[in-house]
Design an enzyme around this catalytic site. Structure first.
Site, mmCIF file in Angstrom:
data_model
loop_
_atom_site.group_PDB
_atom_site.id
_atom_site.type_symbol
_atom_site.label_atom_id
_atom_site.label_comp_id
_atom_site.label_asym_id
_atom_site.label_seq_id
_atom_site.Cartn_x
_atom_site.Cartn_y
_atom_site.Cartn_z
ATOM 1 C CG HIS A 43 32.570 45.790 79.545
ATOM 2 N ND1 HIS A 43 33.607 46.534 79.015
ATOM 3 C CD2 HIS A 43 32.998 45.382 80.761
ATOM 4 C CE1 HIS A 43 34.613 46.551 79.877
ATOM 5 N NE2 HIS A 43 34.257 45.864 80.950
ATOM 6 C CG HIS A 50 28.094 50.945 79.642
ATOM 7 N ND1 HIS A 50 28.350 49.646 80.020
ATOM 8 C CD2 HIS A 50 29.217 51.364 78.979
ATOM 9 C CE1 HIS A 50 29.554 49.288 79.610
ATOM 10 N NE2 HIS A 50 30.118 50.311 78.985
ATOM 11 C CD GLU A 70 32.928 42.779 75.795
ATOM 12 O OE1 GLU A 70 33.215 42.493 74.625
ATOM 13 O OE2 GLU A 70 32.787 43.958 76.190
ATOM 14 C CG HIS A 191 37.823 47.827 70.548
ATOM 15 N ND1 HIS A 191 37.019 48.013 71.654
ATOM 16 C CD2 HIS A 191 38.538 48.960 70.419
ATOM 17 C CE1 HIS A 191 37.250 49.191 72.186
ATOM 18 N NE2 HIS A 191 38.158 49.796 71.450
ATOM 19 N N GLY A 213 29.339 46.595 68.541
ATOM 20 C CA GLY A 213 28.325 47.327 69.270
ATOM 21 C C GLY A 213 28.065 48.731 68.789
ATOM 22 C CG HIS A 214 29.909 53.321 68.985
ATOM 23 N ND1 HIS A 214 30.073 54.064 67.832
ATOM 24 C CD2 HIS A 214 29.558 54.210 69.956
ATOM 25 C CE1 HIS A 214 29.847 55.327 68.095
ATOM 26 N NE2 HIS A 214 29.537 55.451 69.371
#
Length: 240
Positions: A43, A50, A70, A191, A213-214
């Site tokens: 993103h 980031h 993104e 998400h 991701g996280h």
């Protein structure tokens, strides 16, 4: 077959915490692909908190699977996408003060402009996906823009504390998948998905790709990125 797009934004988050050169998201993408990632997602935010422009440009040259960019549907980001030509773009809402993307984009409020955005990107052979909530009106509007994909926002499902709430939200996601497919849209989701909650979403009908991701980067701190990706692939199959 359901595929996994690994979001490497938070590798860049660690790097930017010290404004240094490591860890490098480009190296992380290589390791994620070795671990079995079917795609790499980044993103590029307007505030560059980031991922940086440099990252996207190098990733375009090094990613061997596919690169999902993104971005907000702004003139700046459209120009970058047209220059870099990722494999596809996912258009998302952005707020400067948010920690992470808080919900799906509102397709109805800027529908005419969004149609023009899709036309410009897809004329350059960049397929477009809209990150939206599993709401029939939003899904219909996304289809009407001419986009090829949607990515259903799974945040509410992921954050639900009660099992009854989770099941109700899962039903909404399921109905959203079915409706989108009936309109000819290809369906991704993401998400807030974790190793513990991903399987139910992976089982939804007509789901093509999960962007996660996280939780993978968090796990990678402990076990390494290749293993963290392999474990997520297992979790998606209900084998973890």
């Amino acid at each position: 077959m359901l595929t996994l797009g690994v979001n490497i934004d938070h590798v860049a988050t660690i790097r930017q915490a010290r404004r240094t050169v490591e860890p490098d998201p480009v190296a992380a993408a290589v390791l994620a692909e070795i671990g079995g990632a079917d795609g790499i997602t980044v993103h590029l935010r307007e505030d560059r908190r980031h991922i940086q422009d440099r990252d996207v440009r190098i990733l375009r040259q090094t990613v061997r699977t596919h690169l999902n960019l993104e971005m907000a549907p702004t003139e700046e980001m459209i120009a970058i996408a047209l220059d870099i030509k990722p494999d596809y773009v996912t258009l998302v809402p952005e707020k400067r003060q948010e920690v992470t993307t808080e919900g799906g984009i509102d397709m109805l409020g800027n529908f005419d402009r969004f149609c023009r955005v899709v036309e410009r990107l897809q004329a350059a052979n960049i397929p477009v996906s809209w990150f939206i909530d599993a709401d029939f009106a939003q899904i219909q509007a996304a289809a009407n823009t001419g986009a090829k994909f949607i990515e259903l926002h799974t945040g509410q499902y992921a954050e639900a504390q009660q099992e009854s709430d989770r099941q109700a939200l899962l039903t909404i996601l399921k109905e959203g998948c079915e409706y989108a497919s009936s309109l000819g849209l290809r369906v991704n989701a993401g998400h807030g998905l974790t190793y513990g909650n991903v399987y139910a979403v992976a089982c939804l009908p007509n789901m093509e790709e999960l962007n996660i991701g996280h939780t993978i980067i968090s796990r990678a701190v402990l076990v390494g990125l290749e293993r963290a990706v392999r474990e997520m692939k297992l979790a998606m199959r209900g084998q973890l």
